[in-house]
Design an enzyme around this catalytic site. Structure first.
Site, PDB file in Angstrom:
ATOM      1  N   ASP A   1     -31.909  28.194  40.518  1.00 50.12           N
ATOM      2  CA  ASP A   1     -33.149  28.554  39.813  1.00 50.12           C
ATOM      3  C   ASP A   1     -34.332  27.682  40.225  1.00 50.12           C
ATOM      4  O   ASP A   1     -35.008  27.092  39.402  1.00 50.12           O
ATOM      5  CB  ASP A   1     -32.955  28.453  38.300  1.00 50.12           C
ATOM      6  CG  ASP A   1     -31.769  29.260  37.804  1.00 50.12           C
ATOM      7  OD1 ASP A   1     -31.059  28.755  36.895  1.00 50.12           O
ATOM      8  OD2 ASP A   1     -31.531  30.351  38.338  1.00 50.12           O
TER       9      ASP A   1
ATOM     10  N   GLU B   1     -35.401  39.153  35.225  1.00 59.27           N
ATOM     11  CA  GLU B   1     -35.603  37.773  34.722  1.00 59.27           C
ATOM     12  C   GLU B   1     -36.417  36.985  35.736  1.00 59.27           C
ATOM     13  O   GLU B   1     -36.841  37.528  36.746  1.00 59.27           O
ATOM     14  CB  GLU B   1     -34.257  37.113  34.476  1.00 59.27           C
ATOM     15  CG  GLU B   1     -33.338  37.146  35.673  1.00 59.27           C
ATOM     16  CD  GLU B   1     -31.879  36.926  35.315  1.00 59.27           C
ATOM     17  OE1 GLU B   1     -31.520  36.840  34.127  1.00 59.27           O
ATOM     18  OE2 GLU B   1     -31.067  36.838  36.246  1.00 59.27           O
TER      19      GLU B   1
HETATM   20  C1  6LW Z   1     -31.214  31.538  34.412  1.00 58.89           C
HETATM   21  C2  6LW Z   1     -31.385  33.006  34.653  1.00 58.89           C
HETATM   22  C3  6LW Z   1     -30.002  33.380  35.035  1.00 58.89           C
HETATM   23  O1  6LW Z   1     -32.065  31.092  33.401  1.00 58.89           O
HETATM   24  O2  6LW Z   1     -29.113  32.440  34.675  1.00 58.89           O
HETATM   25  O3  6LW Z   1     -28.398  34.833  35.706  1.00 58.89           O
HETATM   26  C4  6LW Z   1     -29.775  31.416  33.984  1.00 58.89           C
HETATM   27  N1  6LW Z   1     -29.683  34.454  35.585  1.00 58.89           N
HETATM   28  O4  6LW Z   1     -32.342  33.309  35.625  1.00 58.89           O
HETATM   29  C5  6LW Z   1     -29.169  30.095  34.333  1.00 58.89           C
HETATM   30  O5  6LW Z   1     -29.133  29.913  35.718  1.00 58.89           O
END
Ligand code: 6LW
Length: 562
Positions: A58, A226
């Site tokens: 991330d 996201e």
């Molecule tokens: C992160 C999000 C995600 O906040 O996992 O699967 C979380 N996507 O973008 C933790 O890496």
């Protein structure tokens, strides 16, 4: 000397002086040419991905003048929210952690995949901001600092902000906008998630005006929208986000608008980047979760997360990669002509600035633990002050009742595992006559998946816990208090050695498998570390273990016996 010779002699002198001056000038010129030649040949023209090896998911990046700062999610590792610095986007130095005070957050009782999730780092009006989500430990927040190497603020908890993966964007008029996602609504398709934005008054921690859902993803079956980021590029607004979930189906999509609040229209070439169409066995998978940065020379680059496959496993979890971006009209084209993340490519047009990020040999001769050391959850001693100290060139760990199986702070201190082929060793002095006491080396992914190779009461124990199945896989009689312990991984093959001296170490015959720490439904989100551990296994103890040094080295990709 007669006068008649003087003019001749003076001329000879002037001539030899001239020759000397020419010689000096020539040597300067040749030295300069040589130096330029050496520099030109010692400065690489390419770089290798990942730019951050090992546990670094991330990523988010920001440029301030000609300095670049990058941070990653850190879950329950402490200190957390690492701050890396670079001058060339390739060489990164860990300079600080934004979560460095055990009172900012409380990760106690949280499983290893909770805690600090995806962050966004930005700079506005002289202040650095990191916004992120403390999953099951408070929700969305932001912290600030004037100096990224200095102390970061306590979290400002953002009220009325559902979802995760918050991001901040300042418009030309100085108004700040918060973006995030939200899944609390009736779904039209599985894993449908909304990305939304709203103006935010950061000084008064309140949202202003309308909250707008910008998209559910680029398609009417897009999953897990996201990590949204809004950028203003050439007068237009670009919304970039991740979709597909952070594994094989991960992807990056973009939407465009003339207004920060939308409406945003999906780009025709979405997803602008993914590796999901390359198949299950392509050596880099899960490419997604990107953040863009424009260099001071006008180039565009993206940092993003990915997973490197090793014999079908992902022992190093999600790492940070770098990819070139070129805009065609408003559309970001990642690695034009390739359309994928490359293991090697021409590096950014920036001054090559190497940093010391190589092998680690820590003699513990500093006042405090080095910046690369991490605990799992903020260290909280049972019943007395800190359970660790550096004393006369040794790291002294006070045995804690907590074990690797608990979701509590234990006497475990780790370095990230960064290589597919590595070796780590230590020298520990530990004396006990208690069967419940142990101290030694640990390879740790989470409370359900780890190895530990420890000295106990007149024996060495090798314990493996794989997806919750814990087993003592070797028990070796060993009476001396002082023991050298080593773990050596060549790919997924992992072997352990021990001895009374480095020259007389014995390697256990059994070759273990590092899939124990590899990414899986149980081993998700965070990453793996290797380090030092001491425990009295659920009983109080006054005992300590002394570690003289710890060494981590990348080794050639050869067989274990080499
Ligand atoms: C992160 C999000 C995600 O906040 O996992 O699967 C979380 N996507 O973008 C933790 O890496």
């Amino acid at each position: 000397m007669s006068v008649c010779f003087m003019p001749f002699f003076r001329e000879v002198m002037q001539l030899s002086l001239l020759k000397k001056l020419c010689g000096v000038a020539l040597s300067f010129v040749l030295t300069g040419i040589f130096t330029m030649y050496v520099y030109a040949n010692s400065v690489p023209t390419q770089f290798e991905n990942p730019i951050l090896k090992g546990f670094s998911p991330d990523p988010s990046i920001v440029r301030v003048n000609d300095d670049y700062y990058l941070t990653n999610s850190s879950f329950v590792w402490f200190p957390g929210l690492p701050i890396y610095h670079s001058k060339d986007l390739v060489n990164w130095e860990l300079i600080n952690h934004a979560v460095s005070d055990g009172t900012q957050f409380n990760f106690d009782q949280l499983p290893d995949f909770r805690g600090i999730w995806a962050p966004t780092i930005r700079y506005h009006d002289g202040l650095f901001y990191i916004t992120s989500t403390c999953s099951k430990c408070g929700g969305n927040f932001y912290i600030t600092a004037k100096d990224p190497k200095g102390k970061w603020s306590d979290p400002v908890w953002i009220k009325d902000a559902p979802g995760i993966d918050p991001s901040l964007f300042w418009n030309d008029d100085g108004k700040a906008y918060y973006s995030g996602n939200d899944w609390n609504f009736k779904k039209d398709w599985p894993a449908q998630v909304a990305v939304w934005t709203q103006q935010i008054d950061l000084n008064n921690n309140k949202f202003i005006g309308e909250r707008k859902i910008l998209t559910y993803g680029h398609a009417n079956n897009a999953r897990y929208a996201e990590s949204p980021h809004i950028y203003k590029i050439n007068g237009k607004y670009l919304l970039m986000q991740a979709e597909g979930g952070t594994d094989i189906y991960h992807a990056i999509s973009v939407h465009h608008s003339d207004n920060v609040m939308g409406p945003y229209v999906a780009d025709q070439i979405n997803p602008v980047l993914t590796h999901r169409h390359l198949g299950q066995n392509y050596p880099i998978k899960a490419i997604g979760h990107a953040d863009l940065v424009q260099t001071q020379t006008g180039e565009w680059w993206a940092v993003l997360l990915g997973m490197r496959l090793l014999d079908g496993e992902v022992p190093l979890a999600r790492e940070t990669f770098l990819a070139k971006v070129e805009f065609e009209n408003d559309t970001p084209i990642f690695n034009p002509g390739q359309g994928k993340v490359l293991i090697r490519q021409s590096r950014p047009d920036l001054p090559w600035t190497p940093v010391n990020s190589g092998d680690i040999r820590d003699e513990f001769n500093t006042r405090e633990l080095g910046i690369n050391w991490h605990f799992i959850r903020a260290p909280r001693a049972s019943g007395r002050g800190r359970f660790y100290r550096i004393d006369q060139g040794k790291l002294v760990l006070g045995l804690q009742p907590q074990t690797l199986d608990n979701h509590m702070s234990s006497a475990l201190v780790l370095q990230k595992i960064r290589d597919h082929h590595f070796q780590a060793k230590t020298l520990v002095t530990f004396s006990t006559d208690q069967p419940n006491e142990q101290a030694g080396l640990a390879i740790y992914r989470n409370s359900e998946s780890y190895f530990m190779f420890t000295k106990g009461n007149n024996e060495l124990l090798l314990t493996r816990k794989y997806h919750g199945q814990k087993e003592v896989v070797a028990r070796i009689p060993y009476a001396a208090d002082k023991v050298y312990l080593k773990a050596r991984a060549s790919g997924l093959d992992l072997q352990f050695s021990y001895g009374g001296s480095e020259e007389s170490m014995v390697t256990l015959d059994t070759v273990f498998n590092l899939k124990v720490i590899s990414d899986s439904k149980i081993n998700k989100f965070n990453g793996a570390g290797i380090g030092l551990y001491a425990s009295s296994n659920n009983q109080l103890s006054q005992n300590t273990a002394q570690f003289d040094w710890f060494e981590y080295t990348q080794i050639p990709a050869k067989t274990l016996t080499d």
